[in-house]
Design a protein around this motif. Structure first.
Motif, short mmCIF file in Angstrom:
data_model
loop_
_atom_site.label_atom_id
_atom_site.label_comp_id
_atom_site.label_asym_id
_atom_site.label_seq_id
_atom_site.Cartn_x
_atom_site.Cartn_y
_atom_site.Cartn_z
N THR A 115 108.88 66.38 6.45
CA THR A 115 107.60 67.09 6.55
C THR A 115 106.75 66.45 7.64
OG1 THR A 115 107.69 67.52 4.19
CG2 THR A 115 105.57 67.82 5.26
N LEU A 116 106.12 67.29 8.45
CA LEU A 116 105.27 66.76 9.51
C LEU A 116 103.90 67.39 9.46
CD1 LEU A 116 106.05 65.95 13.13
CD2 LEU A 116 104.33 67.70 12.75
N MET A 117 102.89 66.57 9.59
CA MET A 117 101.53 67.10 9.70
C MET A 117 100.88 66.47 10.91
SD MET A 117 100.27 67.60 5.81
CE MET A 117 99.00 68.71 6.32
N GLU A 118 100.29 67.36 11.73
CA GLU A 118 99.69 66.86 12.95
C GLU A 118 98.26 66.38 12.70
OE1 GLU A 118 99.86 69.38 16.47
OE2 GLU A 118 102.02 69.12 16.58
N LYS A 119 97.91 65.31 13.37
CA LYS A 119 96.53 64.81 13.32
C LYS A 119 95.67 65.71 14.21
CE LYS A 119 97.79 59.96 12.77
NZ LYS A 119 97.92 58.70 13.52
N PRO A 120 94.42 65.89 13.99
CA PRO A 120 93.67 65.38 12.85
C PRO A 120 94.09 66.16 11.61
CG PRO A 120 92.29 66.80 14.21
CD PRO A 120 93.62 66.75 14.86
N LEU A 121 94.34 65.47 10.54
CA LEU A 121 94.99 66.09 9.40
C LEU A 121 94.06 67.04 8.65
CD1 LEU A 121 96.30 62.66 8.29
CD2 LEU A 121 97.73 64.44 9.29
N ALA B 237 95.50 63.92 24.08
CA ALA B 237 95.49 64.48 22.73
C ALA B 237 95.68 63.36 21.71
CB ALA B 237 96.59 65.52 22.58
N HIS B 238 96.64 62.47 21.98
CA HIS B 238 96.91 61.35 21.08
C HIS B 238 95.67 60.49 20.90
CE1 HIS B 238 98.71 57.40 19.98
NE2 HIS B 238 99.45 58.19 19.21
N GLU B 239 95.02 60.21 22.03
CA GLU B 239 93.85 59.31 21.98
C GLU B 239 92.66 59.96 21.28
OE1 GLU B 239 94.18 56.13 22.57
OE2 GLU B 239 96.24 56.77 22.92
N ILE B 240 92.58 61.30 21.37
CA ILE B 240 91.44 61.98 20.72
C ILE B 240 91.74 62.24 19.25
CG2 ILE B 240 90.14 64.15 20.65
CD1 ILE B 240 90.32 64.25 23.66
N ARG B 241 92.99 62.57 18.94
CA ARG B 241 93.31 62.97 17.57
C ARG B 241 93.24 61.80 16.58
NH1 ARG B 241 98.38 67.12 18.27
NH2 ARG B 241 97.18 69.00 17.99
N ASN B 242 93.56 60.61 17.03
CA ASN B 242 93.48 59.48 16.10
C ASN B 242 92.06 59.23 15.64
OD1 ASN B 242 96.05 58.63 15.37
ND2 ASN B 242 96.39 57.69 17.38
N PRO B 243 91.09 59.09 16.58
CA PRO B 243 89.70 58.92 16.10
C PRO B 243 89.23 60.11 15.28
CG PRO B 243 89.85 58.59 18.48
CD PRO B 243 91.21 58.95 18.02
N LEU B 244 89.65 61.34 15.67
CA LEU B 244 89.24 62.52 14.90
C LEU B 244 89.73 62.40 13.46
CD1 LEU B 244 89.73 65.72 17.10
CD2 LEU B 244 87.62 64.72 16.24
N THR B 245 90.97 61.90 13.31
CA THR B 245 91.53 61.74 11.96
C THR B 245 90.70 60.74 11.17
OG1 THR B 245 93.66 62.04 13.00
CG2 THR B 245 93.69 61.30 10.73
N ALA B 246 90.36 59.65 11.83
CA ALA B 246 89.57 58.62 11.15
C ALA B 246 88.22 59.18 10.72
CB ALA B 246 89.39 57.42 12.08
#
Lengths: 151, 467
Positions: A115-121, B237-246
């Motif tokens: 299973t994969l979920m893309e960030k932002p989750l 995208a990687h650099e933006i998505r991590n902080p967005l997740t946090a």
């Protein structure tokens, strides 16, 4: 919106903290993400073990058996795929959810049956999925969770 | 394409080779003709000088034979005169056949007459031989007179011949000039045909090739740029998505401790919405910069229209916009990635909806057509999205597919660029027709399968007919 509906459903469950004590392994090299996820999962009543990379994850799993693992892809030393291989060698039926910020892992994950979920989750969806996977794991019937089968 | 090109080049080469051969042959023929003419002219010129001399020398020979006959007494002299006289007759006969003009013939008749008179004198001399009553001197005078007249006539004959020659010369000059004119016309014609042919070949064959080359160079450059953009996009995208997740996780836990109707909860909702907006930008950017390879299956436009209508109609109806389908050729099967094409339709419909102020209609339709695609005339399926909106102003049309170009305050300006990229990856192209004030039609042009695909189409058609 679908997300707000399921969120209401999940958050309205009475005292989840006391009803669940399954341990979830969170593997991510990004401190903010790792701690944030721990906070969410603890709020939801799960016990959480964290790791910075694949090696730490393997070590953590050895000392503390877990019901499920959330694994990031881009990590130093041993990346997500390495961590999955290593964990699966310890526990072949361990449910695993990949959480990644990379856009190009979807096909690989589908082919690998993970299973994969893309960030932002989408957090309500993630919690829902975690619940499903853990419940299936608890059931004696299917060893491999349905969600991880290639569609 | 290539066979047509080869055919055209072959025709061009054949025409040019034929022209070269024609000019070569004309030059050779003209040269030969001119040479013959020149020879004839030279011969004729010599002849006119000779003709008078020949007559004079013949007359002199006859004359001296006759004089010998008059002075001597032997029969042999007369026979010699007869021989010389025959020779002169034969020469005159020959000239009769050779001389052509009226003037020449008149002079020859005069010579004949004068010669007859001369022969009369000669006969008289023969008969009076030994007769002293007639003065020999008188006869010799008569004889010389006749001979002089003949000399004079010989001069006239030469003049007449020269005059005839002059005519011939004039005629020849005219013929020569005609030949030269013809030759010049031929060369001019060849130059015209050659220029026309070369221009045509350039326009029909070389120019399209050049255009294709430039297009593919531009395309290659674009692909190169997009490839590096893709790498960049993934990194960003990687650099933006991590902080967005946090941020998302923290807002999530924060919300758990808030009363649902508190202002802090409303703030949290706004933060969540803005996180979603940021994520949409990242996703659009990724779709544009790193489109995934299409996963082709056989499908029909009708199926896509149904799904798109189900998905989009509710939000459109809320805005007073009708979504209708004009089936057309929507049962023709083609190969495409349904998810990606759905993305294209969604983007086009959203774009159309935004151009409609108040109520309006958006119509899906599909048409089979034959048109050039990728430099080759082929069967295509055109999936159209038409709206009754305000149309696209000319100054915007040029930049319509530019990434990040938008006329809306909330858009990323990537919708149409993404649609274009997806369609391009399907081997197709995205077109539009717009009339300010009355609406726009976007056409997704996709290649239809050829060869074995037509059999597939038949099967699919039979299947869909029996459904």
């Amino acid at each position: 919106m679908a997300s707000s509906v399921s969120m209401t459903a999940l958050t309205s469950s009475p005292h989840p903290e006391t009803s669940r004590r399954e341990t979830i392994l969170v593997v991510d090299d990004d401190d903010a993400v790792r701690n944030g996820l721990r906070s969410v999962l603890v709020t939801e009543g799960y016990a959480v073990v964290t790791a910075n990379n694949g090696f730490q994850a393997t070590a953590a799993f050895r000392s503390q058996s877990c019901a499920l693992a959330l694994i990031d892809m881009n990590m130093p030393l041993l990346n997500g795929w390495g961590a999955i291989a290593s964990l699966r060698s310890l526990s072949p039926s361990l449910p695993i959810v990949i959480i990644t910020a990379r856009p190009d892992q979807r096909t690989v994950a589908r082919e690998a049956g993970v299973t994969l979920m893309e960030k932002p989750l989408d957090l309500p969806l993630l919690l829902h999925r975690i619940g499903e996977l853990i419940n299936k794991q608890g059931d004696p019937a299917p060893e491999v969770p349905e969600k991880t089968a290639p569609s | 394409m290539t066979s047509l090109l080869r055919q055209r080049l072959a025709v061009f080469c054949t025409v040019i080779s034929s022209l070269i051969l024609l000019v070569f042959w004309s030059a050779l023929t003209a040269g030969r003709e001119l040479g013959t003419l020149r020879n004839r002219l030279t011969t004729a010129e010599f002849q006119s000088f000779r003709i008078a001399g020949q007559l004079q020398s013949n007359v002199i020979d006859v004359n001296s034979a006759l004089l010998a006959c008059a002075v001597g007494s032997e029969g042999g002299d007369w026979e010699r005169f007869q021989r010389e006289s025959d020779k002169l007759n034969a020469w005159l006969d020959l000239q009769r056949t050779e001389l052509k003009t009226a003037q020449e013939k008149r002079v020859l008749a005069d010579i004949d007459a004068e010669y007859d008179r001369y022969l009369g004198v000669a006969q008289a001399i023969r008969h009076e031989r030994g007769d002293r009553s007639v003065s020999l001197t008188t006869r010799v005078h008569q004889l010389n007179g006749a001979a002089d007249r003949m000399f004079a006539l010989a001069g006239r004959l030469a003049d007449a011949h020269r005059a005839a020659l002059g005519d011939l010369l004039g005629e020849s000059q005219r013929s020569l000039r005609k030949l030269e004119a013809l030759f010049a016309a031929g060369v001019v014609l060849m130059v015209i045909v050659g220029t026309w042919g070369t221009r045509n070949v350039y326009r029909e064959t070389i120019m399209p090739l050049r255009r294709q080359l430039i297009e593919s160079q531009v395309l290659a450059e674009r692909h190169e740029k997009l490839a590096s953009l893709g790498v960049l996009a993934a990194g960003v995208a990687h650099e933006i998505r991590n902080p967005l997740t946090a941020i998302k996780t923290r807002v999530f836990t924060l919300k758990r401790g808030l009363a649902a109707d508190s202002s802090a909860s409303a703030d949290a909702a706004i933060i969540e919405r803005e996180i979603d907006r940021l994520e949409r930008v990242v996703r659009d950017f990724l779709l544009f910069a790193r489109p995934t390879d299409p996963e082709f299956i056989t499908l029909t436009a009708g199926e896509l229209f149904r799904q798109a209508t189900e998905l989009l109609a509710p939000e459109l109806v809320e805005r007073g916009i009708q979504l209708s389908v004009n089936p057309g050729d929507d049962r023709i099967p083609f190969r495409a990635d349904p998810n990606q094409l759905m993305q294209v339709l969604i983007n086009l419909v959203r774009n159309s909806a935004e151009s409609i102020e108040g109520e309006g209609t958006i119509t899906f339709s599909a048409r089979k057509r034959r048109m050039p695609l990728g430099g080759e005339l082929q069967n295509v399926l055109v999936i159209e999205v038409s709206d009754t909106g305000g149309g696209i102003p000319p100054e915007i049309q040029e930049r319509l597919f530019d990434p990040f170009f938008t006329t809306k305050s909330a858009g990323t300006g990537l919708g149409l660029s993404i649609a274009m990229r997806i369609v391009e990856r399907h081997g197709g192209t995205l077109q539009f027709q717009t009339a300010p004030g009355s609406g726009t039609t976007f056409g997704v042009v996709l290649p239809l399968p050829v060869g074995p695909g037509s059999a597939l189409q038949m099967i699919d058609r039979t299947l869909s007919a029996s459904r």
